[in-house]
Motif scaffolding. Structure first.
Motif: not given
Length: 90
Positions: A72-88
């Motif tokens: 979740n995140g990583g977009s321009v609107m989030a200024m490139g910030m991203a949450n850690p990935p959630q993996c199953s």
């Protein structure tokens, strides 16, 4: 429509939907390595897709198994910030 409004709208259209550009495979691989506690070099990223808003979905393959992941995140609107990935595990 004024020139300034036109310029802003044009800029928004250009940068919208750019999370897939800001989140490189190397960055996804590194973040996934931290989440799965494996070396980044051991991860293969595949089936990558972006929902157009905030989430990047992908499959991470390691020697320990295959995982369905979302960042979740990583977009321009989030200024490139991203949450850690959630993996199953698949």
């Amino acid at each position: 429509m004024t020139r300034q409004t036109f310029a802003v709208l044009t800029a928004l259209l250009i940068v919208s939907g750019c999370a897939d550009k800001l989140l490189s495979d190397d960055r996804i691989r590194g973040n996934t390595a931290l989440a799965l506690h494996v070396p980044a070099a051991s991860i293969v990223i595949g089936d990558r897709r972006y929902d157009g808003m905030t989430n990047t979905y992908y499959v991470a393959r390691t020697s320990r198994g295959t995982y369905s992941c979302v960042i979740n995140g990583g977009s321009v609107m989030a200024m490139g910030m991203a949450n850690p990935p959630q993996c199953s595990r698949l």
